[in-house]
Design a protein around this motif. Structure first.
Motif, PDB file in Angstrom:
ATOM      1  N   ASP A   1     -54.245 -40.807  12.990  1.00 39.92           N
ATOM      2  CA  ASP A   1     -55.191 -39.816  13.556  1.00 39.92           C
ATOM      3  C   ASP A   1     -54.738 -39.102  14.543  1.00 39.92           C
ATOM      4  OD1 ASP A   1     -54.830 -41.698  15.737  1.00 39.92           O
ATOM      5  OD2 ASP A   1     -56.554 -42.766  15.544  1.00 39.92           O
ATOM      6  N   LYS A   2     -53.345 -38.844  14.714  1.00 38.85           N
ATOM      7  CA  LYS A   2     -52.704 -37.942  15.688  1.00 38.85           C
ATOM      8  C   LYS A   2     -51.316 -37.771  15.402  1.00 38.85           C
ATOM      9  CE  LYS A   2     -53.603 -38.937  20.403  1.00 38.85           C
ATOM     10  NZ  LYS A   2     -54.195 -37.664  20.486  1.00 38.85           N
ATOM     11  N   ILE A   3     -50.741 -36.384  15.629  1.00 34.54           N
ATOM     12  CA  ILE A   3     -49.501 -36.028  15.367  1.00 34.54           C
ATOM     13  C   ILE A   3     -48.838 -35.473  16.588  1.00 34.54           C
ATOM     14  CG2 ILE A   3     -47.911 -34.300  13.907  1.00 34.54           C
ATOM     15  CD1 ILE A   3     -50.124 -34.162  11.797  1.00 34.54           C
ATOM     16  N   TYR A   4     -47.879 -35.886  17.070  1.00 33.37           N
ATOM     17  CA  TYR A   4     -47.262 -35.388  18.124  1.00 33.37           C
ATOM     18  C   TYR A   4     -46.349 -34.525  17.866  1.00 33.37           C
ATOM     19  CZ  TYR A   4     -49.274 -38.321  21.569  1.00 33.37           C
ATOM     20  OH  TYR A   4     -50.359 -39.015  22.523  1.00 33.37           O
ATOM     21  N   ASP A   5     -46.207 -33.138  18.212  1.00 34.44           N
ATOM     22  CA  ASP A   5     -45.197 -32.362  17.908  1.00 34.44           C
ATOM     23  C   ASP A   5     -44.251 -32.274  19.114  1.00 34.44           C
ATOM     24  OD1 ASP A   5     -44.274 -29.667  15.867  1.00 34.44           O
ATOM     25  OD2 ASP A   5     -44.240 -29.197  18.103  1.00 34.44           O
ATOM     26  N   VAL A   6     -42.874 -32.424  18.850  1.00 36.27           N
ATOM     27  CA  VAL A   6     -42.059 -32.548  20.035  1.00 36.27           C
ATOM     28  C   VAL A   6     -40.956 -31.456  19.689  1.00 36.27           C
ATOM     29  CG1 VAL A   6     -40.492 -33.754  21.528  1.00 36.27           C
ATOM     30  CG2 VAL A   6     -42.306 -34.704  20.233  1.00 36.27           C
ATOM     31  N   GLY A   7     -40.759 -30.461  20.617  1.00 37.38           N
ATOM     32  CA  GLY A   7     -39.725 -29.612  20.574  1.00 37.38           C
ATOM     33  C   GLY A   7     -40.361 -27.983  21.306  1.00 37.38           C
ATOM     34  N   SER A   8     -39.483 -27.109  20.891  1.00 41.54           N
ATOM     35  CA  SER A   8     -40.184 -25.792  21.267  1.00 41.54           C
ATOM     36  C   SER A   8     -41.393 -25.399  20.814  1.00 41.54           C
ATOM     37  CB  SER A   8     -39.078 -24.620  20.997  1.00 41.54           C
ATOM     38  OG  SER A   8     -39.006 -24.782  19.467  1.00 41.54           O
ATOM     39  N   THR A   9     -42.051 -24.557  21.780  1.00 42.62           N
ATOM     40  CA  THR A   9     -43.558 -24.189  21.435  1.00 42.62           C
ATOM     41  C   THR A   9     -43.669 -23.586  19.986  1.00 42.62           C
ATOM     42  OG1 THR A   9     -44.051 -24.306  24.062  1.00 42.62           O
ATOM     43  CG2 THR A   9     -45.531 -23.061  22.501  1.00 42.62           C
ATOM     44  N   LEU A  10     -44.573 -23.934  19.387  1.00 47.38           N
ATOM     45  CA  LEU A  10     -44.854 -23.550  18.124  1.00 47.38           C
ATOM     46  C   LEU A  10     -46.392 -22.878  18.011  1.00 47.38           C
ATOM     47  CD1 LEU A  10     -42.928 -25.791  15.366  1.00 47.38           C
ATOM     48  CD2 LEU A  10     -42.394 -23.366  16.317  1.00 47.38           C
ATOM     49  N   ASN A  11     -46.691 -21.922  17.023  1.00 46.57           N
ATOM     50  CA  ASN A  11     -48.140 -21.776  16.930  1.00 46.57           C
ATOM     51  C   ASN A  11     -48.668 -22.760  15.807  1.00 46.57           C
ATOM     52  OD1 ASN A  11     -50.519 -20.416  16.819  1.00 46.57           O
ATOM     53  ND2 ASN A  11     -49.682 -18.825  15.448  1.00 46.57           N
ATOM     54  N   LEU A  12     -49.241 -23.909  16.625  1.00 45.11           N
ATOM     55  CA  LEU A  12     -49.534 -24.986  15.499  1.00 45.11           C
ATOM     56  C   LEU A  12     -51.097 -24.638  15.218  1.00 45.11           C
ATOM     57  CD1 LEU A  12     -48.534 -27.854  17.907  1.00 45.11           C
ATOM     58  CD2 LEU A  12     -47.355 -26.984  15.878  1.00 45.11           C
ATOM     59  N   PRO A  13     -51.346 -25.060  14.007  1.00 47.81           N
ATOM     60  CA  PRO A  13     -52.383 -25.115  13.243  1.00 47.81           C
ATOM     61  C   PRO A  13     -53.615 -25.931  13.744  1.00 47.81           C
ATOM     62  CG  PRO A  13     -50.978 -26.297  11.822  1.00 47.81           C
ATOM     63  CD  PRO A  13     -50.415 -25.798  12.827  1.00 47.81           C
ATOM     64  N   ASP A  14     -54.904 -25.788  13.586  1.00 46.79           N
ATOM     65  CA  ASP A  14     -56.080 -26.450  13.973  1.00 46.79           C
ATOM     66  C   ASP A  14     -56.287 -27.609  13.026  1.00 46.79           C
ATOM     67  OD1 ASP A  14     -57.867 -27.776  15.262  1.00 46.79           O
ATOM     68  OD2 ASP A  14     -59.112 -25.988  15.853  1.00 46.79           O
ATOM     69  N   TYR A  15     -55.993 -28.640  13.277  1.00 44.20           N
ATOM     70  CA  TYR A  15     -56.395 -29.887  12.218  1.00 44.20           C
ATOM     71  C   TYR A  15     -57.668 -30.598  12.660  1.00 44.20           C
ATOM     72  CZ  TYR A  15     -51.848 -28.879   9.977  1.00 44.20           C
ATOM     73  OH  TYR A  15     -50.641 -28.579   9.266  1.00 44.20           O
TER      74      TYR A  15
END
Length: 362
Positions: free
Chosen positions: A232-246
């Motif tokens: 139910d959760k994804i953690y994206d770690v690293g430089s800032t990206l333009n992440l989609p909305d899930y």
């Protein structure tokens, strides 16, 4: 105590991870074999601190043979060069044509090794590829840059690499076997591994710009896989990206930005799965630091596509899964078996084993 110099392209905490690799190697060499390391950073357009974790760190401020010779201490037993295509070469158009190619670096090292009678070990993390602006033509080596790479290999006492493909190329250059040293986890190697059933239903995605390819090219498969794994959760770690909305799928995609290795290690230990896109490097999964970190933390590794890395001892559905593939037919126990196999595979790739091999070379 032995004293060695490690020449690195960039300092620790830089995006390519080579400085972190060298720093951890230095720490283990000091701890296990009483080998002291001094560092020389090749790139002269980045900020370098004089000390890193208690090790002296200098910078090659001017790129000439004379300055290089002057930067090498006199009381060394060995030099380890961590060689990569970038940034030892000027990767602009001029660099591709040979202007800015560091032939002087070969000249300086040749005289240093001869004058001081010290061992030279070259670790090839990468070989130079043909380059145009920000794109690499992955199937073709750069012939001009390979003159420098080949010369370094031929003058070295020991040549090592982390890639099976590079291993075969380098072996033809020096006409003898080239040892392959696996990549260890830059995020630590925890002693206590928590079973998947005790972890949070959470996925970790970390690393460099490759993360963006996961969201751009594999978004549907990623969502499907998370739902099948009840994540139910994804953690994206690293430089800032333009992440989609899930959020419409019930999955929260959270950007954590840069985190310390200790923080990342804790996230990996408490998450059930980690995803990686390694599609540009078929057959080379064993040289991925991100994959090594997943294995070292007992997490379930998931790739975006099959990577033919059987030569590295890695098989799909045995050491990793692929997004959307077989996930709907496997149980939590099956996921645990795969995570266990990945963890067992890593035990021959640890930092301690790597330091033991490098100590034997110096």
């Amino acid at each position: 105590m032995k004293k060695i110099l490690q020449i690195i392209p960039t300092p620790p905490n830089y995006a390519d991870g080579i400085g972190d690799y060298a720093l951890q190697l230095a720490t283990q060499l000091r701890q296990d074999f009483q080998v002291d390391t001094q560092f020389l950073v090749f790139r002269n357009d980045v900020q370098v601190t004089p000390l890193a974790s208690g090790f002296e760190m200098e910078q090659l401020s001017i790129h000439t043979a004379e300055k290089c010779r002057a930067a090498i201490p006199l009381d060394l037993q060995a030099i380890i060069i961590h060689f990569s295509a970038y940034p030892y070469f000027n990767t602009s158009l001029k660099g591709s044509l040979g202007v800015g190619t560091p032939f002087w670096f070969v000249e300086a090292l040749r005289s240093i090794v001869a004058d001081q009678q010290i061992k030279l070990v070259v670790m090839f993390h990468e070989l130079p590829k043909l380059h145009w602006h920000q794109f690499y033509l992955f199937d073709f080596l750069n012939p001009i840059h390979c003159i420098v790479s080949r010369s370094l290999a031929q003058m070295a006492d020991v040549v090592v690499t982390s890639s099976s493909r590079f291993q075969s190329i380098l072996s033809t250059w020096i006409e003898k076997d080239v040892p392959k040293i696996p990549i260890f986890s830059n995020m630590g190697e925890p002693e206590l591994i928590v079973p998947l059933r005790e972890r949070q239903r959470r996925m970790i995605i970390f690393g460099g710009s490759a993360r963006a390819r996961i969201y751009k090219n594999h978004s549907s498969a990623l969502m499907q896989s998370c739902q099948l794994l009840r994540i139910d959760k994804i953690y994206d770690v690293g430089s800032t990206l333009n992440l989609p909305d899930y959020s419409h799928t019930g999955i929260d995609l959270c950007s954590l930005g840069f985190r310390s290795p200790g923080e990342i290690s804790e996230l990996l230990l408490t998450s059930i799965a980690g995803c990686i896109d390694y599609s540009p490097f078929p057959g080379s999964l064993g040289k991925s630091g991100v994959f090594a970190a997943y294995c070292a933390h007992g997490i379930l590794p998931i790739l975006t596509c099959y990577n033919p890395s059987e030569e590295n001892g890695l098989c799909m559905n045995q050491h990793y899964l692929v997004l959307g593939s077989k996930l709907d037919s496997l149980s939590l126990n099956s996921y645990q078996i795969i995570a266990n196999k990945a963890y067992e595979w890593y035990q021959d790739h640890t930092l301690k084993e790597t330091a033991k091999k490098f100590n034997s070379y110096i």
